[in-house]
Scaffold this motif. Structure first.
Motif, short mmCIF file in Angstrom:
data_model
loop_
_atom_site.label_atom_id
_atom_site.label_comp_id
_atom_site.label_asym_id
_atom_site.label_seq_id
_atom_site.Cartn_x
_atom_site.Cartn_y
_atom_site.Cartn_z
N GLU A 54 127.12 103.10 20.52
CA GLU A 54 127.54 103.89 20.96
C GLU A 54 126.85 105.48 20.91
OE1 GLU A 54 130.80 105.14 17.69
OE2 GLU A 54 131.93 103.17 18.54
N LEU A 55 126.36 105.32 20.48
CA LEU A 55 124.50 106.34 20.05
C LEU A 55 123.41 106.21 20.75
CD1 LEU A 55 124.68 106.78 16.28
CD2 LEU A 55 126.16 108.02 17.42
N LEU A 56 123.51 104.84 21.14
CA LEU A 56 122.26 104.38 21.78
C LEU A 56 122.46 103.27 23.01
CD1 LEU A 56 119.31 104.80 22.54
CD2 LEU A 56 118.37 103.10 21.49
N PRO A 57 123.08 103.45 23.88
CA PRO A 57 123.67 102.34 25.03
C PRO A 57 122.80 102.18 25.44
CG PRO A 57 124.99 104.60 25.56
CD PRO A 57 123.64 104.92 24.18
N SER A 58 123.34 100.71 26.05
CA SER A 58 122.04 99.93 27.09
C SER A 58 121.71 100.69 28.17
CB SER A 58 122.30 98.76 27.06
OG SER A 58 123.35 98.32 27.90
N ASP A 59 122.60 100.96 29.21
CA ASP A 59 121.39 101.88 30.30
C ASP A 59 120.74 102.42 29.52
OD1 ASP A 59 123.86 102.99 29.26
OD2 ASP A 59 123.52 104.75 31.31
N VAL A 60 120.65 103.55 28.74
CA VAL A 60 119.76 104.46 28.57
C VAL A 60 118.63 103.99 28.00
CG1 VAL A 60 119.33 106.13 26.84
CG2 VAL A 60 121.68 106.15 27.17
N LYS A 61 118.53 102.30 27.08
CA LYS A 61 117.50 102.03 26.61
C LYS A 61 116.43 101.72 28.45
CE LYS A 61 118.44 99.07 23.77
NZ LYS A 61 118.20 97.71 23.29
N GLU A 62 117.15 100.56 29.13
CA GLU A 62 116.73 99.98 30.69
C GLU A 62 116.22 101.65 30.87
OE1 GLU A 62 116.45 97.41 31.03
OE2 GLU A 62 117.19 97.04 29.48
N LYS A 63 116.88 102.35 31.27
CA LYS A 63 116.19 104.26 32.20
C LYS A 63 115.12 105.02 31.47
CE LYS A 63 120.86 105.60 34.32
NZ LYS A 63 121.06 106.82 34.37
N GLY A 64 115.05 104.58 29.61
CA GLY A 64 114.00 104.53 28.96
C GLY A 64 112.95 103.74 29.44
N VAL A 77 109.58 113.92 32.96
CA VAL A 77 109.65 112.57 32.16
C VAL A 77 108.88 113.37 31.00
CG1 VAL A 77 107.52 111.07 31.88
CG2 VAL A 77 108.41 111.25 33.74
N ALA A 78 108.59 115.20 30.90
CA ALA A 78 107.88 115.25 30.16
C ALA A 78 109.31 116.24 29.19
CB ALA A 78 107.34 116.93 30.27
N HIS A 79 109.97 116.33 29.92
CA HIS A 79 111.52 116.76 28.95
C HIS A 79 112.40 115.89 28.70
CE1 HIS A 79 109.70 120.74 30.13
NE2 HIS A 79 110.00 121.00 29.36
N ALA A 106 107.04 105.37 34.70
CA ALA A 106 106.51 106.17 35.83
C ALA A 106 105.82 107.29 34.37
CB ALA A 106 107.68 107.57 35.58
N TYR A 107 105.64 107.23 33.10
CA TYR A 107 104.88 107.96 32.99
C TYR A 107 103.24 107.42 32.91
CZ TYR A 107 101.63 109.62 28.90
OH TYR A 107 100.97 110.04 27.72
N ILE A 108 103.42 105.99 32.90
CA ILE A 108 101.53 105.89 32.68
C ILE A 108 101.48 106.01 33.98
CG2 ILE A 108 100.62 103.34 32.47
CD1 ILE A 108 103.04 101.77 31.03
N TYR A 109 101.97 105.68 35.07
CA TYR A 109 101.50 105.85 36.90
C TYR A 109 101.85 107.59 36.42
CZ TYR A 109 101.19 105.54 41.69
OH TYR A 109 101.03 105.84 42.47
N LEU A 110 101.80 107.95 36.02
CA LEU A 110 101.65 109.94 36.26
C LEU A 110 100.12 111.06 34.90
CD1 LEU A 110 105.54 111.41 36.13
CD2 LEU A 110 103.65 111.70 37.59
N TYR A 111 99.92 109.54 33.82
CA TYR A 111 99.06 109.87 32.85
C TYR A 111 98.06 109.47 34.22
CZ TYR A 111 96.51 109.05 29.22
OH TYR A 111 94.91 109.38 28.26
N SER A 112 98.12 108.67 34.65
CA SER A 112 96.66 107.99 35.32
C SER A 112 96.63 108.45 36.53
CB SER A 112 96.90 106.44 35.85
OG SER A 112 97.15 105.24 34.59
N TYR A 133 115.64 112.14 34.15
CA TYR A 133 115.60 111.06 34.37
C TYR A 133 114.50 110.97 35.91
CZ TYR A 133 116.45 106.25 37.21
OH TYR A 133 115.86 105.27 37.46
N VAL A 134 113.49 110.53 35.90
CA VAL A 134 112.51 110.25 37.32
C VAL A 134 113.48 109.16 38.31
CG1 VAL A 134 110.70 109.91 37.74
CG2 VAL A 134 110.49 110.90 36.10
N GLY A 135 113.99 109.11 39.43
CA GLY A 135 114.90 107.98 40.56
C GLY A 135 113.56 108.23 41.54
N ARG A 136 114.60 106.78 41.57
CA ARG A 136 113.33 106.29 43.14
C ARG A 136 112.73 107.68 44.11
NH1 ARG A 136 113.70 101.73 45.89
NH2 ARG A 136 112.33 101.67 47.66
#
Length: 278
Positions: free
Chosen positions: A128-138, A249-251, A144-150, A254-257
């Motif tokens: 209820e506090l951390l739904p599985s779809d939130v983890k998957e989006k994370g 990403v910083a905030h 996305a962060y790794i790509y932007l960092y690079s 969600y970063v979409g397609r």
């Protein structure tokens, strides 16, 4: 066909957990959550069947859960394990053992693996506090962060290389900087000094600047960079678009397609331009 081939331990443990959840054996589920098992068979026969070997299932669980073990759970788990071993397999589960799962505490474990393990070890109500779809989006956001960092650091190194070719290693004092960039650097240096736990940045001042500020460096020193790009608006527009994705990403938005494609296309275009010169 009768066999002495042991069941796959991961499959067995997964099936066991699903069975316990389905039969509402909540105490056993809580005890074993996030663990694993190994199946040990002895050369001696069990005595229950003339051709079945004496077998023990060892469960590796969270250290804090060892206190939950009691005779009733032990007996019930033996019965369930015995039931789940296929009848055609020559193994009679006569005992279970509980040991600490040291892998949970491995310093080499990734943060994503640690998050999954932590959630798995808690009760089902955590969903209820951390739904599985939130983890998957994370996880998608981490990619996305790794790509932007690079991307961001590649632009930094490109700027540094061009400036050093012209002015040498002390280039930063010689390039054109506006007041906002100078202020940003000073503010971030003070924050870094105040928060000692923050990893010290690289020696280059460029590592105190974000996407848009790097774009300002290009604009303010266009004579150095003009040969690499079609025009100033071309590169600044692409950097600003990627900066918007970085801010998402910083905030923790969600970063979409669409946003991912913007970063990929823009960065690939920039690299092709730079490569033409070099």
């Amino acid at each position: 066909m009768f066999t002495y081939e042991k069941p796959d331990e991961e499959v067995f443990f997964s099936t066991l957990m699903k069975y316990l959840e389905k039969t509402k054996e909540d105490k056993l589920v809580k005890l074993l959550k996030g663990g694993k098992c190994s199946i040990r068979s002895d050369r001696e026969f069990s005595g229950q069947r003339w051709n079945a070997k004496w077998t023990e299932v060892a469960f590796y669980i969270l250290i804090d859960n060892l206190d939950l073990v009691d005779k009733e759970l032990n007996k019930k788990l033996i019965s369930v394990c015995h039931r789940l071993i296929p009848a055609e397999a020559g193994f009679d589960v006569m005992s279970v053992d509980f040991l600490p799962n040291l892998e949970i505490y491995s310093v080499e474990k990734s943060m994503i693996e640690d998050l999954d393990d932590t959630v798995n070890q808690l009760s089902n109500s955590i969903e209820e506090l951390l739904p599985s779809d939130v983890k998957e989006k994370g996880k998608e956001m981490a990619e996305a962060y790794i790509y932007l960092y690079s991307v961001e650091n590649s632009i930094r190194f490109f700027i540094e290389k061009v400036c050093q070719e012209t002015y040498g290693v002390d280039y930063f004092s010689m390039i054109n900087l506006n007041k906002s960039i100078k202020d940003s650097i000073e503010i971030r240096k003070k924050q870094e000094e105040k928060n000692k736990w923050i990893r010290v940045r690289a020696n280059s001042e460029l590592f105190y600047l974000d996407f848009k500020e790097l774009g300002m460096i290009l604009s303010n020193n266009w004579t150095l960079f003009s040969k690499y790009f079609p025009d100033q608006n071309w590169i600044i527009t692409k950097i600003n678009e990627m900066a918007e994705c970085r801010n998402l990403v910083a905030h923790n938005s969600y970063v979409g397609r669409h946003e991912k494609d913007v970063v990929r296309v823009n960065f690939n275009s920039i690299l092709r331009q730079i490569n033409q010169i070099h």
